[in-house]
Scaffold this active site. Structure first.
Site, PDB file in Angstrom:
ATOM      1  N   ASP A  76      47.969  40.100  33.464  1.00  0.00           N
ATOM      2  CA  ASP A  76      47.969  40.081  32.009  1.00  0.00           C
ATOM      3  C   ASP A  76      48.075  38.606  31.633  1.00  0.00           C
ATOM      4  OD1 ASP A  76      48.648  39.971  29.343  1.00  0.00           O
ATOM      5  OD2 ASP A  76      50.090  41.622  29.433  1.00  0.00           O
ATOM      6  N   SER A  79      34.950  32.838  18.238  1.00  0.00           N
ATOM      7  CA  SER A  79      34.151  33.901  17.624  1.00  0.00           C
ATOM      8  C   SER A  79      33.687  33.449  16.250  1.00  0.00           C
ATOM      9  CB  SER A  79      35.023  35.159  17.456  1.00  0.00           C
ATOM     10  OG  SER A  79      34.396  36.094  16.600  1.00  0.00           O
ATOM     11  N   TYR A 136      42.809  38.403  14.459  1.00  0.00           N
ATOM     12  CA  TYR A 136      41.736  37.946  15.372  1.00  0.00           C
ATOM     13  C   TYR A 136      41.114  36.643  14.875  1.00  0.00           C
ATOM     14  CZ  TYR A 136      37.437  38.542  18.209  1.00  0.00           C
ATOM     15  OH  TYR A 136      36.383  38.387  19.083  1.00  0.00           O
ATOM     16  N   LYS A 157      41.017  33.181  16.854  1.00  0.00           N
ATOM     17  CA  LYS A 157      39.754  32.551  17.234  1.00  0.00           C
ATOM     18  C   LYS A 157      39.582  31.179  16.581  1.00  0.00           C
ATOM     19  CE  LYS A 157      38.163  35.526  20.160  1.00  0.00           C
ATOM     20  NZ  LYS A 157      38.345  35.216  21.590  1.00  0.00           N
TER      21      LYS A 157
HETATM   22  P1  NAP Z   1      35.592  43.665  26.000  1.00  0.00           P
HETATM   23  O1  NAP Z   1      34.329  44.352  26.420  1.00  0.00           O
HETATM   24  O2  NAP Z   1      36.613  44.416  25.239  1.00  0.00           O
HETATM   25  O3  NAP Z   1      36.254  43.020  27.315  1.00  0.00           O
HETATM   26  C1  NAP Z   1      37.459  42.307  27.236  1.00  0.00           C
HETATM   27  C2  NAP Z   1      38.108  42.325  28.608  1.00  0.00           C
HETATM   28  O4  NAP Z   1      39.364  41.603  28.512  1.00  0.00           O
HETATM   29  C3  NAP Z   1      38.438  43.738  29.089  1.00  0.00           C
HETATM   30  O5  NAP Z   1      38.061  43.909  30.438  1.00  0.00           O
HETATM   31  C4  NAP Z   1      39.964  43.808  28.896  1.00  0.00           C
HETATM   32  O6  NAP Z   1      40.616  44.678  29.791  1.00  0.00           O
HETATM   33  C5  NAP Z   1      40.341  42.370  29.189  1.00  0.00           C
HETATM   34  N1  NAP Z   1      41.689  42.086  28.716  1.00  0.00           N
HETATM   35  C6  NAP Z   1      42.254  42.481  27.549  1.00  0.00           C
HETATM   36  N2  NAP Z   1      43.520  42.053  27.467  1.00  0.00           N
HETATM   37  C7  NAP Z   1      43.773  41.367  28.618  1.00  0.00           C
HETATM   38  C8  NAP Z   1      44.911  40.698  29.117  1.00  0.00           C
HETATM   39  N3  NAP Z   1      46.051  40.625  28.432  1.00  0.00           N
HETATM   40  N4  NAP Z   1      44.810  40.098  30.336  1.00  0.00           N
HETATM   41  C9  NAP Z   1      43.676  40.174  31.052  1.00  0.00           C
HETATM   42  N5  NAP Z   1      42.566  40.787  30.627  1.00  0.00           N
HETATM   43  C10 NAP Z   1      42.616  41.387  29.418  1.00  0.00           C
HETATM   44  O7  NAP Z   1      35.282  42.375  25.102  1.00  0.00           O
HETATM   45  P2  NAP Z   1      33.962  41.457  24.972  1.00  0.00           P
HETATM   46  O8  NAP Z   1      33.204  41.938  23.817  1.00  0.00           O
HETATM   47  O9  NAP Z   1      33.314  41.291  26.289  1.00  0.00           O
HETATM   48  O10 NAP Z   1      34.669  40.090  24.516  1.00  0.00           O
HETATM   49  C11 NAP Z   1      34.993  39.047  25.428  1.00  0.00           C
HETATM   50  C12 NAP Z   1      35.501  37.855  24.634  1.00  0.00           C
HETATM   51  O11 NAP Z   1      34.512  37.439  23.699  1.00  0.00           O
HETATM   52  C13 NAP Z   1      36.765  38.158  23.826  1.00  0.00           C
HETATM   53  O12 NAP Z   1      37.605  37.026  23.810  1.00  0.00           O
HETATM   54  C14 NAP Z   1      36.194  38.424  22.456  1.00  0.00           C
HETATM   55  O13 NAP Z   1      37.168  38.211  21.464  1.00  0.00           O
HETATM   56  C15 NAP Z   1      35.060  37.444  22.406  1.00  0.00           C
HETATM   57  N6  NAP Z   1      34.026  37.778  21.416  1.00  0.00           N
HETATM   58  C16 NAP Z   1      33.326  38.953  21.502  1.00  0.00           C
HETATM   59  C17 NAP Z   1      32.352  39.219  20.551  1.00  0.00           C
HETATM   60  C18 NAP Z   1      31.522  40.487  20.567  1.00  0.00           C
HETATM   61  O14 NAP Z   1      30.732  40.696  19.619  1.00  0.00           O
HETATM   62  N7  NAP Z   1      31.622  41.334  21.563  1.00  0.00           N
HETATM   63  C19 NAP Z   1      32.113  38.319  19.514  1.00  0.00           C
HETATM   64  C20 NAP Z   1      32.847  37.153  19.465  1.00  0.00           C
HETATM   65  C21 NAP Z   1      33.803  36.882  20.417  1.00  0.00           C
HETATM   66  P3  NAP Z   1      40.824  46.231  29.374  1.00  0.00           P
HETATM   67  O15 NAP Z   1      39.489  46.842  29.536  1.00  0.00           O
HETATM   68  O16 NAP Z   1      41.822  46.750  30.359  1.00  0.00           O
HETATM   69  O17 NAP Z   1      41.343  46.225  27.965  1.00  0.00           O
END
Ligand code: NAP
Length: 255
Positions: A65, A144, A156, A160
């Site tokens: 974590d 983000s 969030y 960010k």
């Molecule tokens: P995602 O599919 O929800 O994947 C996030 C991963 O982080 C999951 O595997 C999650 O594990 C893991 N995680 C959560 N809390 C954690 C912790 N405390 N320690 C270690 N791992 C942890 O998200 P994503 O869309 O790929 O996003 C990845 C990053 O890009 C994030 O920082 C997000 O804010 C950013 N982002 C995403 C978007 C978008 O449109 N998708 C846009 C802008 C920015 P669990 O599965 O166990 O929860």
């Protein structure tokens, strides 16, 4: 050409079990790095690690974590022992706890700030000593487009935006050691995170993506590989004069 195991640099990708983190981990491995895939549960990293090893790369699954300093310290020790000292760190782990301000709980706030900001701080602090020792490093933080403000995301958006200030400060402090720090600020990327947002507002994910795409100049939503491509550039040798930047990867300009 694949670097020899001796010279192979090590990348650490947090939240690498799925979504953007998984795509970044696969891409950095394809670029020739050994990759430590960190996520909450070790077994969740298996898909990413197996994909990397099946393609001839080297990867390690590590449970931690990122908001827990003890777990971060232990994870980085394991990575150093099993793969080598981290040269590239991608602070990607993230969660959302969306709610309008008047309904947002303290737990919603603390959880989001804890994973994104405290997590990036703890991971960067633990990895930088190895980068400083090697006089080479790349830190890539996931910000983000929500850093510019987004309804229902006070927590969030604050996290960010905080990532951007954090990134610029790391760039200033660590530049003299050959370390760059940059932030990638994605717009809409199709992952479980955006699927969860669609579910929360009661929309089919497909319709949600189509509605988002119609507002994006390139008329499509992003894919995790769009972010991996930019991370690959920022992690590369040639990006050594790019530091303290926030790169919006959103299919169009944002302001
Ligand atoms: P995602 O599919 O929800 O994947 C996030 C991963 O982080 C999951 O595997 C999650 O594990 C893991 N995680 C959560 N809390 C954690 C912790 N405390 N320690 C270690 N791992 C942890 O998200 P994503 O869309 O790929 O996003 C990845 C990053 O890009 C994030 O920082 C997000 O804010 C950013 N982002 C995403 C978007 C978008 O449109 N998708 C846009 C802008 C920015 P669990 O599965 O166990 O929860």
């Amino acid at each position: 050409m694949q670097m020899s195991e001796q010279a192979q640099r090590v990348a650490v990708v947090t939240g690498g079990a799925r979504g953007i983190g998984a795509a970044v981990a696969r891409r950095l491995a394809a670029d020739g790095l050994a990759v430590a895939v960190i996520d909450l549960r070790r077994e969740d990293c298996a898909g990413t690690v197996d994909a990397i090893t099946a393609a001839g790369g080297r990867a390690l699954a590590v449970a931690a974590d990122v908001s827990d300093s003890g777990q971060v310290g232990a994870a980085v020790e394991t990575i150093v022992a099993e793969l080598g000292p981290p040269a590239v760190l991608v602070n990607n782990a993230g969660v959302i706890r969306d709610n309008l301000l008047f309904k947002m709980t303290e737990d919603d706030w603390d959880t989001v700030l804890g994973v994104h900001l405290r997590g990036a701080f703890l991971m960067s602090r633990a990895c930088q000593q190895h980068m400083v020792g090697a006089k080479w490093g790349r830190i890539i933080n996931l910000s983000s487009s929500s850093a510019l403000g987004n309804r229902g995301q006070a927590n969030y958006s604050a996290a960010k935006a905080g990532m951007q200030g954090f990134t610029k400060t790391l760039a200033i402090e660590l530049g003299q050691f050959g370390i760059t720090a940059n932030a990638i600020a994605p717009g809409f990327i199709a992952t479980d995170m955006t699927a969860a947002t669609a579910a929360r507002i009661g929309m089919e994910f497909e319709a949600f993506q189509q509605a988002a795409a119609s507002q994006i100049p390139v008329r499509r939503v992003g894919q995790p590989e769009d972010i991996a491509h930019v991370a690959s550039f920022l992690a590369s040798e040639g990006a050594g004069f790019v530091s303290g930047q926030v790169i919006y990867v959103a299919g169009g300009p944002l302001c």
